[in-house]
Design an enzyme around this catalytic site. Structure first.
Site, PDB file in Angstrom:
ATOM      1  N   GLN A   1      -4.993  -1.531   9.662  1.00  0.00           N
ATOM      2  CA  GLN A   1      -4.855  -2.836   9.008  1.00  0.00           C
ATOM      3  C   GLN A   1      -5.446  -3.950   9.884  1.00  0.00           C
ATOM      4  OE1 GLN A   1      -3.526  -3.474   5.851  1.00  0.00           O
ATOM      5  NE2 GLN A   1      -4.281  -5.526   6.238  1.00  0.00           N
TER       6      GLN A   1
ATOM      7  N   ASP B   1     -11.339   3.017   4.085  1.00  0.00           N
ATOM      8  CA  ASP B   1     -11.748   1.616   3.967  1.00  0.00           C
ATOM      9  C   ASP B   1     -13.284   1.504   3.927  1.00  0.00           C
ATOM     10  OD1 ASP B   1      -9.846  -0.277   3.562  1.00  0.00           O
ATOM     11  OD2 ASP B   1      -9.468  -0.698   5.684  1.00  0.00           O
TER      12      ASP B   1
ATOM     13  N   LYS C   1       0.847  -1.205   0.000  1.00  0.00           N
ATOM     14  CA  LYS C   1       0.000   0.000   0.000  1.00  0.00           C
ATOM     15  C   LYS C   1       0.876   1.245   0.000  1.00  0.00           C
ATOM     16  CE  LYS C   1      -3.918  -2.188   2.255  1.00  0.00           C
ATOM     17  NZ  LYS C   1      -4.526  -2.590   3.507  1.00  0.00           N
TER      18      LYS C   1
END
Ligand code: NAD
Length: 290
Positions: free
Chosen positions: A99, A122, A55
């Protein structure tokens, strides 16, 4: 026998990332805004380390700033929450991503809900999940977003098509079902308690598998001419394989995503897209054309 077109997620994601790079460059030149994506990584899960590193590389490649915060596996929930709050308050940060998975002592739902919905790239906070349900503009989860983009490379108008989504997780199955509903598909949500999965799948014009069970979906579950999106990533020995028996399904489908190289690359691309959108929206600018 007919063989399906292979949906090249890698190439489609690359093209999307190039457009995101263009939008980022325009934000920088016209508005002096360089979007920043902060990723919080807790613990030593090796797969998570790889994801976070990838990422970071993709973020910089798209012309954005990448910020990484690493915390030890025994970090307390209060510490993570305090960090998320600092990132919420930091004007140089446009996107905050925690994460998953988090270590077992941490309440992941609580941590995620601390993220400012305007920075929730997200799309997993209650606010953004609620907006998706209500059909109001928000930030949408990345993997389902990427899946819909892939479907639309094959069929532009999805109205009236029967979509079967297997899996009902918050991360993939549920939001993907809602997004397909927003595209006016007739949506069936299948899951571990579905009685006749094979028969349910056989009625799908669009079949999306997000289960996490290698080759659960056999070739004869696929209706002739269907579009098959395989979200699953399963490690079998040295290989990564999807939830769909690729060879069998490819005999009947019109188009199918491979694993790897299908949905996976779209997830990161959509994360970058959300970061650019968040950067623009937070400043009251119109959504960049991507
Ligand atoms: P999850 O474990 O949270 O959910 C799995 C779902 O599958 C559940 O809703 C369950 O009801 C359903 N299920 C389980 N067994 C079933 C069965 N026998 N028949 C029908 N349904 C069944 O998983 P998730 O987070 O939604 O991820 C699903 C898969 O997608 C995993 O393989 C994951 O690695 C992969 N994934 C890929 C990406 C990507 O970028 N490509 C992103 C996220 C997840």
């Amino acid at each position: 026998m007919a063989t399906a077109d292979i949906i090249d997620g890698k190439a489609i994601a690359e093209a999307l990332r190039a457009r995101i790079g263009g939008a980022t460059a325009e934000l920088a030149s016209r508005h002096r805004v360089v979007p920043g994506l902060a990723v919080v990584l807790v613990g030593d899960d090796p797969a998570s380390h790889v994801y976070v590193r990838n990422k970071g590389i993709a973020t910089k490649k798209a012309g954005m700033r990448s910020i990484e915060h690493r915390l030890a596996a025994d970090a307390r929930e209060a510490e993570i929450v305090a960090l998320v709050r600092r990132l919420n308050a930091d004007d140089a940060v446009d996107g905050v991503l925690v994460q998953m998975p988090l270590p077992p002592q941490i309440d992941a739902h609580r941590v995620i809900n601390e993220i400012d919905p305007a920075k929730d790239v997200d799309g997993l906070t209650e606010a953004n999940a609620g907006r998706l349900l209500l059909g109001v503009k928000g930030l949408e989860p990345c993997t389902p977003q990427g899946s819909v983009i892939l479907i639309k490379t094959i069929e532009k108008k999805l109205a009236g098509l029967h979509a079967v989504v297997i899996g009902r997780s918050i991360l993939v199955g549920k939001p993907l079902s809602l997004m397909l509903l927003a595209e006016n598909c007739t949506v069936t949500m299948a899951h571990s308690r579905t009685r006749d999965l094979a028969e349910t799948c056989r009625s799908a014009d669009i079949l999306c598998a997000a289960v996490g069970k290698a080759a659960l979906i056999k070739g004869d579950f696929v209706k002739s001419g269907a579009i098959v999106i395989d979200v699953g990533i399963n490690r079998v020995g040295e290989r990564l394989i999807g939830d769909v028996d690729f060879a069998g399904a490819a005999q009947r489908a019109r188009a199918i995503t491979p694993v790897p190289g299908g949905v996976g690359p779209m997830t990161i691309a959509c994360l970058l897209k959300n970061t650019v959108l968040a950067a623009a929206r937070r400043r009251g600018l119109p959504d960049p054309e991507i």
